[in-house]
Scaffold this motif. Structure first.
Motif, PDB file in Angstrom:
ATOM      1  N   TRP A  62       0.845  -1.194   0.000  1.00 35.65           N
ATOM      2  CA  TRP A  62       0.000   0.000   0.000  1.00 35.65           C
ATOM      3  C   TRP A  62       0.880   1.244   0.000  1.00 35.65           C
ATOM      4  O   TRP A  62       1.877   1.306   0.721  1.00 35.65           O
ATOM      5  N   SER A  63       0.513   2.211  -0.818  1.00 36.87           N
ATOM      6  CA  SER A  63       1.193   3.503  -0.782  1.00 36.87           C
ATOM      7  C   SER A  63       0.406   4.432   0.135  1.00 36.87           C
ATOM      8  O   SER A  63      -0.758   4.169   0.450  1.00 36.87           O
ATOM      9  N   GLU A  64       1.043   5.495   0.583  1.00 38.32           N
ATOM     10  CA  GLU A  64       0.404   6.443   1.500  1.00 38.32           C
ATOM     11  C   GLU A  64       0.079   7.731   0.775  1.00 38.32           C
ATOM     12  O   GLU A  64       0.948   8.328   0.122  1.00 38.32           O
ATOM     13  N   ASP A  65      -1.176   8.175   0.853  1.00 38.21           N
ATOM     14  CA  ASP A  65      -1.556   9.401   0.165  1.00 38.21           C
ATOM     15  C   ASP A  65      -1.285  10.628   1.039  1.00 38.21           C
ATOM     16  O   ASP A  65      -0.767  10.516   2.156  1.00 38.21           O
ATOM     17  N   SER A  66      -1.643  11.792   0.533  1.00 39.41           N
ATOM     18  CA  SER A  66      -1.349  13.041   1.238  1.00 39.41           C
ATOM     19  C   SER A  66      -2.098  13.172   2.558  1.00 39.41           C
ATOM     20  O   SER A  66      -1.734  13.965   3.421  1.00 39.41           O
ATOM     21  N   LYS A  67      -3.170  12.374   2.732  1.00 39.94           N
ATOM     22  CA  LYS A  67      -3.951  12.417   3.961  1.00 39.94           C
ATOM     23  C   LYS A  67      -3.479  11.377   4.988  1.00 39.94           C
ATOM     24  O   LYS A  67      -4.074  11.237   6.050  1.00 39.94           O
ATOM     25  N   GLY A  68      -2.422  10.648   4.636  1.00 43.56           N
ATOM     26  CA  GLY A  68      -1.918   9.635   5.545  1.00 43.56           C
ATOM     27  C   GLY A  68      -2.690   8.338   5.497  1.00 43.56           C
ATOM     28  O   GLY A  68      -2.530   7.483   6.365  1.00 43.56           O
ATOM     29  N   GLN A  69      -3.531   8.170   4.472  1.00 39.46           N
ATOM     30  CA  GLN A  69      -4.286   6.939   4.314  1.00 39.46           C
ATOM     31  C   GLN A  69      -3.611   6.055   3.273  1.00 39.46           C
ATOM     32  O   GLN A  69      -2.903   6.535   2.388  1.00 39.46           O
ATOM     33  N   LEU A  70      -3.851   4.759   3.380  1.00 41.84           N
ATOM     34  CA  LEU A  70      -3.213   3.813   2.475  1.00 41.84           C
ATOM     35  C   LEU A  70      -4.081   3.541   1.254  1.00 41.84           C
ATOM     36  O   LEU A  70      -5.285   3.352   1.362  1.00 41.84           O
ATOM     37  N   VAL A  71      -3.414   3.484   0.110  1.00 36.58           N
ATOM     38  CA  VAL A  71      -4.070   3.197  -1.162  1.00 36.58           C
ATOM     39  C   VAL A  71      -3.395   1.971  -1.767  1.00 36.58           C
ATOM     40  O   VAL A  71      -2.160   1.903  -1.849  1.00 36.58           O
ATOM     41  N   TRP A  72      -4.184   0.996  -2.200  1.00 36.44           N
ATOM     42  CA  TRP A  72      -3.639  -0.248  -2.739  1.00 36.44           C
ATOM     43  C   TRP A  72      -2.704   0.018  -3.906  1.00 36.44           C
ATOM     44  O   TRP A  72      -3.006   0.796  -4.809  1.00 36.44           O
ATOM     45  N   TYR A  73      -1.548  -0.681  -3.891  1.00 29.86           N
ATOM     46  CA  TYR A  73      -0.573  -0.549  -4.980  1.00 29.86           C
ATOM     47  C   TYR A  73      -0.500  -1.822  -5.823  1.00 29.86           C
ATOM     48  O   TYR A  73      -0.660  -1.786  -7.037  1.00 29.86           O
ATOM     49  N   ASN A  74      -0.256  -2.960  -5.171  1.00 36.14           N
ATOM     50  CA  ASN A  74      -0.141  -4.214  -5.922  1.00 36.14           C
ATOM     51  C   ASN A  74      -0.212  -5.388  -4.955  1.00 36.14           C
ATOM     52  O   ASN A  74       0.047  -5.247  -3.763  1.00 36.14           O
ATOM     53  N   THR A  75      -0.574  -6.559  -5.495  1.00 34.99           N
ATOM     54  CA  THR A  75      -0.645  -7.782  -4.699  1.00 34.99           C
ATOM     55  C   THR A  75       0.499  -8.712  -5.075  1.00 34.99           C
ATOM     56  O   THR A  75       0.818  -8.862  -6.257  1.00 34.99           O
ATOM     57  N   PHE A  76       1.096  -9.334  -4.045  1.00 35.63           N
ATOM     58  CA  PHE A  76       2.197 -10.264  -4.247  1.00 35.63           C
ATOM     59  C   PHE A  76       1.838 -11.596  -3.597  1.00 35.63           C
ATOM     60  O   PHE A  76       0.876 -11.701  -2.857  1.00 35.63           O
ATOM     61  N   TYR A  77       2.672 -12.617  -3.895  1.00 30.02           N
ATOM     62  CA  TYR A  77       2.319 -13.970  -3.471  1.00 30.02           C
ATOM     63  C   TYR A  77       3.416 -14.611  -2.637  1.00 30.02           C
ATOM     64  O   TYR A  77       4.561 -14.154  -2.619  1.00 30.02           O
ATOM     65  N   ALA A  78       3.045 -15.682  -1.943  1.00 23.62           N
ATOM     66  CA  ALA A  78       3.937 -16.353  -0.999  1.00 23.62           C
ATOM     67  C   ALA A  78       5.312 -16.604  -1.603  1.00 23.62           C
ATOM     68  O   ALA A  78       5.432 -17.049  -2.748  1.00 23.62           O
ATOM     69  N   GLY A  79       6.335 -16.327  -0.805  1.00 26.53           N
ATOM     70  CA  GLY A  79       7.706 -16.522  -1.254  1.00 26.53           C
ATOM     71  C   GLY A  79       8.391 -15.257  -1.715  1.00 26.53           C
ATOM     72  O   GLY A  79       9.599 -15.257  -1.955  1.00 26.53           O
ATOM     73  N   GLN A  80       7.634 -14.166  -1.823  1.00 25.55           N
ATOM     74  CA  GLN A  80       8.225 -12.883  -2.237  1.00 25.55           C
ATOM     75  C   GLN A  80       9.080 -12.328  -1.101  1.00 25.55           C
ATOM     76  O   GLN A  80       8.694 -12.357   0.072  1.00 25.55           O
ATOM     77  N   THR A  81      10.262 -11.823  -1.451  1.00 22.84           N
ATOM     78  CA  THR A  81      11.145 -11.195  -0.472  1.00 22.84           C
ATOM     79  C   THR A  81      11.028  -9.682  -0.562  1.00 22.84           C
ATOM     80  O   THR A  81      11.057  -9.112  -1.660  1.00 22.84           O
TER      81      THR A  81
END
Length: 261
Positions: A62-81
């Motif tokens: 999640w990225s953080e917007d100017s209001k300090g709230q989180l906005v979805w960026y991308n989904t990753f899967y098990a095993g990602q470092t």
């Protein structure tokens, strides 16, 4: 030219549906484990980041917007470092910095704990409970049992299945009572709700090959890949997996799952 665009499209789709690449789910070479931060006085300093493994079947950045709230960026899967910022105290959440952050659309009282992640040179957030710090991702080659300790007498009735991706403590232990060699691992059941933290499994059933992990991450997303009904994409992934240096158990599964396509 059209062929070039077609190949590029295949590779993009592969990344979207699998979330891994030739470096075994680790971030690209451009991502160092050291980040530069600026303190309140405007001074820059280098920070050594903490490697973390996503052990849940999937998790979102999640990225953080100017209001300090989180906005979805991308989904990753098990095993990602990923690489997380360390705690200044050196003890919070096993050395990972965490903060209470509000997702977009959630009430202020519904904050969750997120780890601060450096990814592709930018800062993101991920639910800290999905990550295991200072771990290495590996894949299980055959069914086995969970142990509560490194002794054969501590075998439980719960099992771990072939193909499960686990977050492994890099050091393994050897029981003083027998020749049992174990990895200390954390894992979450594929397609299930059960999570197992700080348990032991036999070292002999775990692959040390990076290519096995790459192939298993494709296999774990196979149903989603096939839903695309893109035979060119499926064939390309199959050919990629065949070219990897795989353990017999993983190669057999690849041939079984992809061979008829």
């Amino acid at each position: 030219m059209k062929k070039g665009w077609l190949i590029a499209g295949i590779l993009i789709l592969a990344c979207v549906f699998v979330g891994c690449n030739k470096d075994n789910g680790k971030q690209g070479e451009g991502d160092a484990s050291v980040a530069t931060t600026v303190d309140e006085n405007g001074k820059t300093k280098s920070v050594t980041l903490v490697p973390c493994v996503l052990f849940y079947p999937e998790g979102s950045l999640w990225s953080e917007d100017s209001k300090g709230q989180l906005v979805w960026y991308n989904t990753f899967y098990a095993g990602q470092t990923f690489y997380a910022y360390p705690s200044e105290e050196g003890s919070l959440s096993e050395d990972i910095f965490t903060a209470k952050v509000t997702k977009q659309g959630k009430k202020e009282a519904e904050k969750d704990s997120y780890a601060k992640i450096s990814y592709n040179g930018k800062t993101y957030w991920m639910v800290s409970d999905l990550l295991i710090p200072n771990a290495v991702a590996k894949v299980v080659l055959e069914d086995g049992y969970n142990y509560t300790n490194d002794s054969i007498a501590d075998m439980t009735k719960t099992t771990i299945k072939k193909g499960q991706i686990v977050a492994v403590n890099p050091a393994y232990v050897k029981s003083a009572e027998s020749d049992l060699e174990c990895y200390n691992v954390t894992w979450r059941a594929i397609g299930g709700k059960s999570s197992y933290r700080d348990v032991y499994i036999k070292k002999s059933i775990v692959s040390d090959k990076d290519d096995d992990l790459v192939a298993q991450r494709y296999l774990n997303r196979l149903s989603k890949i096939k839903e695309t009904k893109n035979q060119i994409l499926i064939d390309e992934i199959y050919e990629t997996c065949k070219s990897l240096d795989l353990s017999p158990a993983i190669r057999e599964q690849i041939l079984s799952e992809f061979g008829n396509n």
